[in-house]
Design a protein around this motif. Structure first.
Motif, mmCIF file in Angstrom:
data_model
loop_
_atom_site.group_PDB
_atom_site.id
_atom_site.type_symbol
_atom_site.label_atom_id
_atom_site.label_comp_id
_atom_site.label_asym_id
_atom_site.label_seq_id
_atom_site.Cartn_x
_atom_site.Cartn_y
_atom_site.Cartn_z
ATOM 1 N N GLY A 68 0.819 -0.975 0.118
ATOM 2 C CA GLY A 68 0.104 0.214 0.011
ATOM 3 C C GLY A 68 1.027 1.302 0.002
ATOM 4 N N ALA A 69 1.878 1.217 0.659
ATOM 5 C CA ALA A 69 2.922 2.347 1.077
ATOM 6 C C ALA A 69 3.663 2.519 -0.642
ATOM 7 C CB ALA A 69 4.051 2.130 1.781
ATOM 8 N N ALA A 70 3.971 1.273 -1.181
ATOM 9 C CA ALA A 70 4.541 1.641 -2.529
ATOM 10 C C ALA A 70 3.489 2.024 -3.554
ATOM 11 C CB ALA A 70 4.879 0.328 -2.885
ATOM 12 N N PHE A 71 2.258 1.773 -3.537
ATOM 13 C CA PHE A 71 1.240 2.373 -4.201
ATOM 14 C C PHE A 71 0.956 3.577 -4.035
ATOM 15 C CE2 PHE A 71 -3.223 3.322 -4.918
ATOM 16 C CZ PHE A 71 -3.471 2.822 -6.198
ATOM 17 N N ALA A 72 1.034 4.147 -2.891
ATOM 18 C CA ALA A 72 0.996 5.517 -2.470
ATOM 19 C C ALA A 72 1.992 6.359 -3.107
ATOM 20 C CB ALA A 72 0.651 5.783 -0.980
ATOM 21 N N VAL A 73 3.305 5.875 -3.133
ATOM 22 C CA VAL A 73 4.362 6.572 -3.704
ATOM 23 C C VAL A 73 4.250 6.476 -5.269
ATOM 24 C CG1 VAL A 73 6.964 6.244 -4.254
ATOM 25 C CG2 VAL A 73 6.154 5.838 -1.905
ATOM 26 N N MET A 74 3.764 5.482 -5.857
ATOM 27 C CA MET A 74 3.533 5.731 -7.197
ATOM 28 C C MET A 74 2.719 6.685 -7.781
ATOM 29 S SD MET A 74 1.177 4.483 -9.842
ATOM 30 C CE MET A 74 0.334 3.190 -9.080
ATOM 31 N N LEU A 75 1.500 6.767 -6.905
ATOM 32 C CA LEU A 75 0.441 7.754 -7.003
ATOM 33 C C LEU A 75 1.045 9.136 -6.854
ATOM 34 C CD1 LEU A 75 -3.093 6.603 -5.622
ATOM 35 C CD2 LEU A 75 -2.049 6.801 -7.902
ATOM 36 N N ALA A 81 2.838 14.717 -8.784
ATOM 37 C CA ALA A 81 3.829 15.693 -8.770
ATOM 38 C C ALA A 81 3.765 16.431 -9.989
ATOM 39 C CB ALA A 81 5.100 14.959 -8.521
ATOM 40 N N PRO A 82 3.618 16.119 -11.146
ATOM 41 C CA PRO A 82 3.649 16.840 -12.397
ATOM 42 C C PRO A 82 2.407 17.833 -12.621
ATOM 43 C CG PRO A 82 4.563 14.818 -13.059
ATOM 44 C CD PRO A 82 3.828 14.735 -11.618
ATOM 45 N N GLY A 83 1.315 17.461 -11.909
ATOM 46 C CA GLY A 83 0.202 17.955 -11.740
ATOM 47 C C GLY A 83 -1.098 17.089 -12.538
ATOM 48 N N ALA A 84 -2.070 17.826 -12.389
ATOM 49 C CA ALA A 84 -3.441 16.776 -12.465
ATOM 50 C C ALA A 84 -3.528 16.327 -13.891
ATOM 51 C CB ALA A 84 -4.723 17.804 -12.048
ATOM 52 N N ARG A 87 -4.193 12.527 -14.285
ATOM 53 C CA ARG A 87 -5.176 11.806 -15.095
ATOM 54 C C ARG A 87 -4.858 10.971 -16.200
ATOM 55 N NH1 ARG A 87 -7.747 16.749 -14.101
ATOM 56 N NH2 ARG A 87 -7.075 17.419 -16.305
ATOM 57 N N SER A 88 -4.021 11.555 -16.994
ATOM 58 C CA SER A 88 -3.427 10.656 -18.202
ATOM 59 C C SER A 88 -2.919 9.390 -17.705
ATOM 60 C CB SER A 88 -2.431 11.880 -19.002
ATOM 61 O OG SER A 88 -1.614 10.931 -19.905
ATOM 62 N N GLY A 89 -1.939 9.318 -16.788
ATOM 63 C CA GLY A 89 -1.329 8.297 -16.330
ATOM 64 C C GLY A 89 -2.261 7.135 -15.608
ATOM 65 N N VAL A 90 -3.432 7.550 -14.793
ATOM 66 C CA VAL A 90 -4.195 6.711 -14.105
ATOM 67 C C VAL A 90 -5.054 6.189 -15.137
ATOM 68 C CG1 VAL A 90 -6.079 6.620 -12.372
ATOM 69 C CG2 VAL A 90 -3.893 7.982 -11.730
ATOM 70 N N ALA A 91 -5.440 6.913 -16.145
ATOM 71 C CA ALA A 91 -6.281 6.471 -17.066
ATOM 72 C C ALA A 91 -5.868 5.003 -17.775
ATOM 73 C CB ALA A 91 -6.666 7.617 -18.158
ATOM 74 N N ARG A 92 -4.305 4.936 -18.057
ATOM 75 C CA ARG A 92 -3.747 3.756 -18.445
ATOM 76 C C ARG A 92 -4.093 2.786 -17.790
ATOM 77 N NH1 ARG A 92 -3.637 7.498 -21.775
ATOM 78 N NH2 ARG A 92 -2.176 7.818 -23.287
ATOM 79 N N ARG A 143 0.618 -4.996 -5.976
ATOM 80 C CA ARG A 143 1.852 -5.086 -6.703
ATOM 81 C C ARG A 143 1.570 -5.176 -8.031
ATOM 82 N NH1 ARG A 143 3.884 -10.689 -5.104
ATOM 83 N NH2 ARG A 143 4.701 -9.601 -3.247
ATOM 84 N N LEU A 144 0.643 -5.621 -8.555
ATOM 85 C CA LEU A 144 0.219 -5.700 -10.077
ATOM 86 C C LEU A 144 0.153 -4.128 -10.485
ATOM 87 C CD1 LEU A 144 -0.261 -6.744 -12.945
ATOM 88 C CD2 LEU A 144 -2.579 -7.065 -12.182
ATOM 89 N N VAL A 145 -0.851 -3.526 -9.843
ATOM 90 C CA VAL A 145 -0.950 -2.119 -10.183
ATOM 91 C C VAL A 145 0.389 -0.973 -10.126
ATOM 92 C CG1 VAL A 145 -2.309 0.030 -9.582
ATOM 93 C CG2 VAL A 145 -3.345 -2.328 -9.455
ATOM 94 N N THR A 146 1.018 -1.346 -8.861
ATOM 95 C CA THR A 146 2.139 -0.597 -8.986
ATOM 96 C C THR A 146 3.227 -0.800 -9.956
ATOM 97 O OG1 THR A 146 1.710 -0.416 -6.308
ATOM 98 C CG2 THR A 146 3.780 0.268 -7.061
ATOM 99 N N ALA A 147 3.807 -1.766 -10.295
ATOM 100 C CA ALA A 147 4.591 -2.387 -11.036
ATOM 101 C C ALA A 147 4.034 -1.965 -12.500
ATOM 102 C CB ALA A 147 4.823 -3.871 -11.377
#
Length: 198
Positions: free
Chosen positions: A41-48, A53-56, A60-65, A95-99
């Motif tokens: 969960g901590a690794a997932f939070a770091v990934m998010l 960090a670069p902006g909304a 949105r573009s990354g999470v959409a993928r 692990r899958l989502v974060t990787a």
């Protein structure tokens, strides 16, 4: 899952491709070393946080993928609920989502030509013993380039089905999607032959 380079310019765009790919390898190995839900969960939070960090717009573009992972996540959740191992299922799903998210982050901030240069540098020992590595370099470039294109065409095929039928598309779009992929592959092969092949 693999994105094309993001139009949003970030500081990571200027980092060396080799360093980003090495960091991705290390991060992936670290993910497999973590066996707790809290650690994943901590690794997932770091990934998010890296996406945010670069902006909304970049977020949105990354999470959409990552939305395309939901069928795999559904199978994992159903299986681990059926086998009464929900904690293990949560670890695997996170692990899958974060990787995949980290890999997507690297491709979003790295030009394709830079990634091919890294592959060429890594394959240098093979060239010294007489092996032709152009096919490997081209193959990796094609996977990175065409994966999001095929995903978009698959999504469009699903939308076309839903516009014409109330039933879910399911397996019915497998054949047309396969034909689309083969047609694209044939066009790419013809283009390669026209340019001298590999």
């Amino acid at each position: 899952m693999i994105s094309l380079t993001s139009p949003v310019e970030t500081r990571a765009h200027r980092w060396p491709a080799g360093a980003k790919l090495a960091a991705l390898c290390i991060a992936t190995m670290a993910l497999f070393a973590l066996d707790s839900v809290a650690g994943q969960g901590a690794a997932f939070a770091v990934m998010l946080a890296l996406y945010a960090a670069p902006g909304a717009v970049f977020l949105r573009s990354g999470v959409a993928r990552l939305r395309m992972l939901w069928p795999f996540l559904a199978v994992i959740v159903i299986w681990h609920l059926a086998t009464a191992t929900p904690a293990q299922g949560a670890v695997i799903a996170l692990r899958l989502v974060t990787a995949v998210g980290l890999a997507n982050l690297v491709t979003m901030t790295t030009r394709l030509s830079d990634m091919v240069d890294v592959v060429r540098w890594l394959a240098a020992p093979l060239r010294r013993v007489g092996l032709n590595t152009r096919a490997l370099e081209l193959g990796i470039a094609l996977v990175i380039r065409f994966t999001p294109k095929l995903a978009a065409k698959g999504a469009a095929l699903g939308q076309a089905w839903r516009a014409r039928s109330s039933r879910r598309p399911g397996w019915r779009i497998v054949l047309p999607f396969t034909l689309i992929a083969l047609d694209d592959a044939e066009h790419v092969a013809d283009a390669l032959k026209a340019r001298g092949g590999i």
